[in-house]
Write a protein that holds these residues in place. Structure first.
Motif, PDB file in Angstrom:
ATOM      1  N   LEU A   1     -15.774  26.684  29.541  1.00  0.00           N
ATOM      2  CA  LEU A   1     -15.288  27.573  30.834  1.00  0.00           C
ATOM      3  C   LEU A   1     -14.578  26.907  32.051  1.00  0.00           C
ATOM      4  CD1 LEU A   1     -15.503  30.590  32.722  1.00  0.00           C
ATOM      5  CD2 LEU A   1     -17.697  29.992  34.035  1.00  0.00           C
ATOM      6  N   ARG A   2     -15.192  25.569  32.602  1.00  0.00           N
ATOM      7  CA  ARG A   2     -14.577  24.642  32.605  1.00  0.00           C
ATOM      8  C   ARG A   2     -13.267  23.975  32.211  1.00  0.00           C
ATOM      9  NH1 ARG A   2     -15.568  22.247  37.754  1.00  0.00           N
ATOM     10  NH2 ARG A   2     -14.305  19.336  37.758  1.00  0.00           N
ATOM     11  N   MET A   3     -13.304  23.337  31.019  1.00  0.00           N
ATOM     12  CA  MET A   3     -12.062  23.725  30.525  1.00  0.00           C
ATOM     13  C   MET A   3     -10.708  24.539  31.112  1.00  0.00           C
ATOM     14  SD  MET A   3     -10.726  20.929  28.283  1.00  0.00           S
ATOM     15  CE  MET A   3      -9.845  20.790  27.602  1.00  0.00           C
ATOM     16  N   ALA A   4     -10.840  25.520  30.502  1.00  0.00           N
ATOM     17  CA  ALA A   4     -10.278  26.919  30.087  1.00  0.00           C
ATOM     18  C   ALA A   4      -9.538  27.120  32.232  1.00  0.00           C
ATOM     19  CB  ALA A   4     -10.618  28.081  30.296  1.00  0.00           C
ATOM     20  N   ILE A   5     -10.104  26.833  33.478  1.00  0.00           N
ATOM     21  CA  ILE A   5      -9.681  26.714  34.171  1.00  0.00           C
ATOM     22  C   ILE A   5      -8.268  25.343  34.196  1.00  0.00           C
ATOM     23  CG2 ILE A   5     -10.294  26.202  36.429  1.00  0.00           C
ATOM     24  CD1 ILE A   5     -13.158  26.953  36.301  1.00  0.00           C
ATOM     25  N   ARG A   6      -9.004  24.108  34.014  1.00  0.00           N
ATOM     26  CA  ARG A   6      -8.130  22.813  33.933  1.00  0.00           C
ATOM     27  C   ARG A   6      -7.212  23.787  33.298  1.00  0.00           C
ATOM     28  NH1 ARG A   6     -12.711  18.614  31.801  1.00  0.00           N
ATOM     29  NH2 ARG A   6     -13.496  17.801  33.537  1.00  0.00           N
ATOM     30  N   ARG A   7      -7.188  24.405  32.449  1.00  0.00           N
ATOM     31  CA  ARG A   7      -5.809  24.721  31.248  1.00  0.00           C
ATOM     32  C   ARG A   7      -5.362  25.693  32.327  1.00  0.00           C
ATOM     33  NH1 ARG A   7      -9.412  26.490  26.582  1.00  0.00           N
ATOM     34  NH2 ARG A   7      -9.447  24.559  25.482  1.00  0.00           N
ATOM     35  N   ASN A   8      -5.453  26.053  32.590  1.00  0.00           N
ATOM     36  CA  ASN A   8      -5.009  27.558  33.412  1.00  0.00           C
ATOM     37  C   ASN A   8      -3.886  27.529  34.959  1.00  0.00           C
ATOM     38  OD1 ASN A   8      -4.783  30.148  32.482  1.00  0.00           O
ATOM     39  ND2 ASN A   8      -7.017  30.299  33.227  1.00  0.00           N
ATOM     40  N   HIS A   9      -5.026  25.446  35.433  1.00  0.00           N
ATOM     41  CA  HIS A   9      -4.734  25.013  36.603  1.00  0.00           C
ATOM     42  C   HIS A   9      -3.329  23.269  36.252  1.00  0.00           C
ATOM     43  CE1 HIS A   9      -6.317  22.646  40.774  1.00  0.00           C
ATOM     44  NE2 HIS A   9      -4.962  22.326  40.340  1.00  0.00           N
ATOM     45  N   THR A  10      -3.487  23.404  35.398  1.00  0.00           N
ATOM     46  CA  THR A  10      -2.375  22.569  34.994  1.00  0.00           C
ATOM     47  C   THR A  10      -1.257  22.856  34.760  1.00  0.00           C
ATOM     48  OG1 THR A  10      -3.889  19.986  34.349  1.00  0.00           O
ATOM     49  CG2 THR A  10      -2.411  19.811  33.211  1.00  0.00           C
ATOM     50  N   CYS A  11      -1.613  24.091  33.979  1.00  0.00           N
ATOM     51  CA  CYS A  11      -0.316  24.959  33.708  1.00  0.00           C
ATOM     52  C   CYS A  11       0.496  25.774  35.242  1.00  0.00           C
ATOM     53  CB  CYS A  11      -0.528  25.656  32.711  1.00  0.00           C
ATOM     54  SG  CYS A  11      -0.711  25.012  31.055  1.00  0.00           S
ATOM     55  N   CYS A  12      -0.369  25.397  36.221  1.00  0.00           N
ATOM     56  CA  CYS A  12       0.029  25.893  37.271  1.00  0.00           C
ATOM     57  C   CYS A  12       0.875  25.034  37.815  1.00  0.00           C
ATOM     58  CB  CYS A  12      -0.585  26.197  38.275  1.00  0.00           C
ATOM     59  SG  CYS A  12      -1.830  27.940  38.574  1.00  0.00           S
ATOM     60  N   HIS A  13       1.079  23.603  37.052  1.00  0.00           N
ATOM     61  CA  HIS A  13       1.419  22.686  37.568  1.00  0.00           C
ATOM     62  C   HIS A  13       3.172  22.699  37.418  1.00  0.00           C
ATOM     63  CE1 HIS A  13      -1.081  19.780  40.235  1.00  0.00           C
ATOM     64  NE2 HIS A  13      -1.164  20.688  39.934  1.00  0.00           N
ATOM     65  N   ILE A  14       2.935  23.213  35.671  1.00  0.00           N
ATOM     66  CA  ILE A  14       3.818  22.768  34.625  1.00  0.00           C
ATOM     67  C   ILE A  14       4.299  23.491  35.081  1.00  0.00           C
ATOM     68  CG2 ILE A  14       4.652  22.695  32.636  1.00  0.00           C
ATOM     69  CD1 ILE A  14       1.425  21.531  31.661  1.00  0.00           C
ATOM     70  N   LEU A  15       4.562  24.922  35.265  1.00  0.00           N
ATOM     71  CA  LEU A  15       4.835  26.160  35.866  1.00  0.00           C
ATOM     72  C   LEU A  15       5.824  26.541  37.258  1.00  0.00           C
ATOM     73  CD1 LEU A  15       5.662  29.188  35.650  1.00  0.00           C
ATOM     74  CD2 LEU A  15       2.832  30.034  36.536  1.00  0.00           C
ATOM     75  N   GLN A  16       5.481  25.435  37.898  1.00  0.00           N
ATOM     76  CA  GLN A  16       6.101  24.883  39.359  1.00  0.00           C
ATOM     77  C   GLN A  16       7.154  23.815  38.532  1.00  0.00           C
ATOM     78  OE1 GLN A  16       6.236  23.728  43.875  1.00  0.00           O
ATOM     79  NE2 GLN A  16       4.515  22.594  42.802  1.00  0.00           N
ATOM     80  N   ALA A  17       7.911  23.057  38.182  1.00  0.00           N
ATOM     81  CA  ALA A  17       8.188  22.045  37.128  1.00  0.00           C
ATOM     82  C   ALA A  17       9.497  22.618  36.965  1.00  0.00           C
ATOM     83  CB  ALA A  17       7.757  21.139  36.621  1.00  0.00           C
ATOM     84  N   ALA A  18       9.047  23.792  35.895  1.00  0.00           N
ATOM     85  CA  ALA A  18       9.491  25.027  35.397  1.00  0.00           C
ATOM     86  C   ALA A  18      10.794  26.201  35.808  1.00  0.00           C
ATOM     87  CB  ALA A  18       9.094  25.393  33.761  1.00  0.00           C
ATOM     88  N   LEU A  19      10.407  26.316  36.864  1.00  0.00           N
ATOM     89  CA  LEU A  19      10.613  27.176  37.972  1.00  0.00           C
ATOM     90  C   LEU A  19      11.873  26.636  38.578  1.00  0.00           C
ATOM     91  CD1 LEU A  19       7.719  29.363  39.115  1.00  0.00           C
ATOM     92  CD2 LEU A  19       9.637  30.361  37.244  1.00  0.00           C
ATOM     93  N   ARG A  20      11.833  25.753  39.175  1.00  0.00           N
ATOM     94  CA  ARG A  20      12.462  24.709  40.221  1.00  0.00           C
ATOM     95  C   ARG A  20      13.472  24.218  39.256  1.00  0.00           C
ATOM     96  NH1 ARG A  20      11.532  22.523  44.897  1.00  0.00           N
ATOM     97  NH2 ARG A  20      12.489  20.091  44.278  1.00  0.00           N
TER      98      ARG A  20
END
Length: 323
Positions: free
Chosen positions: A1-20
């Protein structure tokens, strides 16, 4: 469960970079939410994203995942963190010492949350939808890891069921099969419409034999079973070709919906007829409502059984206005 949260959280950071990268540096985080099932990211942007932009963003995030770049965490004095180019959440207050999370050279942000140690641990990234949440604020909801695989399995299951229903051997033929079926439906609908119109014209032929007049204005009233709003309009056009000065009141029911059309010639309008007024009063007899222009108007009627009573009242109602 914690690993799934980590995946989503780290991808939020990458997502912001992608959007910019895709939309521009005006993009800033306006809020986010992550759990084991999803990542939700709100950001500043002035319009809905196009399918092409969404695809570019999704590809960017998956590219970073596949590059297997390290995700590092540092605790730094806030000024040093700013010098490193770390992005802060707008409006958030920070202390003198901050935690900074970096995803390779792609993203550096102030963050106190739990993260992966390498981007490859995210597995896969898939945007589920993009929408508006406020003026100038957009939202992306996405999934990662096995949640993407589950979505792909669901898509595959839906495609297989669709192939079975349409009797199509493989996925690639589905678009062509769907287009063929739609063409068949359109052709059959056109034939049905043509037959209904022919039947309506035949019935009008009988009605035309004895059309009453009100002060020189022909009053054509007819109930046309099985005819919807479009059919009523076409029949009204046929009546316009038959008479120069007329008021037509046509009622019909199709697909469970009952309508009354009123059509008035220019000369009838000059004598006081008004299709909008007439259809409103005639429909009211059957509990319906509607309106429109002086020369053409439509009303809906909730009870098809009362259409006859509405047509019976049409002559007296029209006589009030035609002078």
């Amino acid at each position: 469960l914690r690993m799934a949260i980590r995946r989503n959280h780290t991808c939020c950071h990458i997502l912001q970079a992608a959007l910019r990268e895709v939309l521009g540096e005006h993009v800033h985080q306006c809020g986010s939410y992550v759990d084991a099932n999803q990542c939700r990211f709100d950001f500043s942007h002035f319009s809905a994203m196009t399918p092409e932009e969404l695809q570019k963003v999704e590809n960017y995030v998956n590219k970073v995942i596949l590059e297997a770049v390290p995700v590092t965490t540092e605790v730094l004095p806030i000024e040093e963190a700013k010098k490193k180019g770390a992005m802060a959440l707008f409006g958030e207050k920070y202390g003198d010492v901050v935690r900074v999370v970096s995803v390779g050279d792609y993203s550096t942000e102030f963050c106190g949350g739990t993260h992966l140690t390498n981007s490859s641990q995210a597995g896969l990234f898939k945007i589920v939808f993009e929408t508006s949440v406020a003026s100038g604020v957009r939202r992306i909801q996405a999934i990662t890891g096995m949640a993407v695989m589950s979505m792909l399995y669901d898509y595959k299951d839906t495609l297989e069921k669709t192939c079975a229903v349409l009797r199509t051997p493989n996925f690639d033929e589905l678009p062509h099969r769907a287009e063929s079926l739609l063409a068949e439906v359109r052709e059959k609908n056109a034939k049905i419409e043509s037959m209904e119109q022919a039947a309506a014209n035949a019935k009008l032929g009988d009605i035309f034999a004895d059309v009453p007049e009100i002060n020189g204005v022909k009053l054509v009233c007819a109930k046309l079973d099985g005819m919807g709003a479009d059919g009523l309009r076409k029949t009204g056009d046929s009546i316009a070709e038959k008479f120069d000065c007329f008021v037509a009141v046509l009622a019909g029911t199709a697909d469970g919906k009952s309508n009354i059309l009123c059509k008035c010639s220019k000369s009838a309008v000059e004598k006081g007829a008004n299709a909008g007024t007439l259809v409103r009063e005639i429909a009211a007899v059957a509990g319906g409502k509607g309106g429109g222009k002086p020369d053409s108007a439509m009303a809906g009627v909730p009870d098809a059984a009362k259409l006859g009573a509405a047509l019976d009242a049409a002559k007296d109602i029209a006589a009030k206005y035609i002078k």
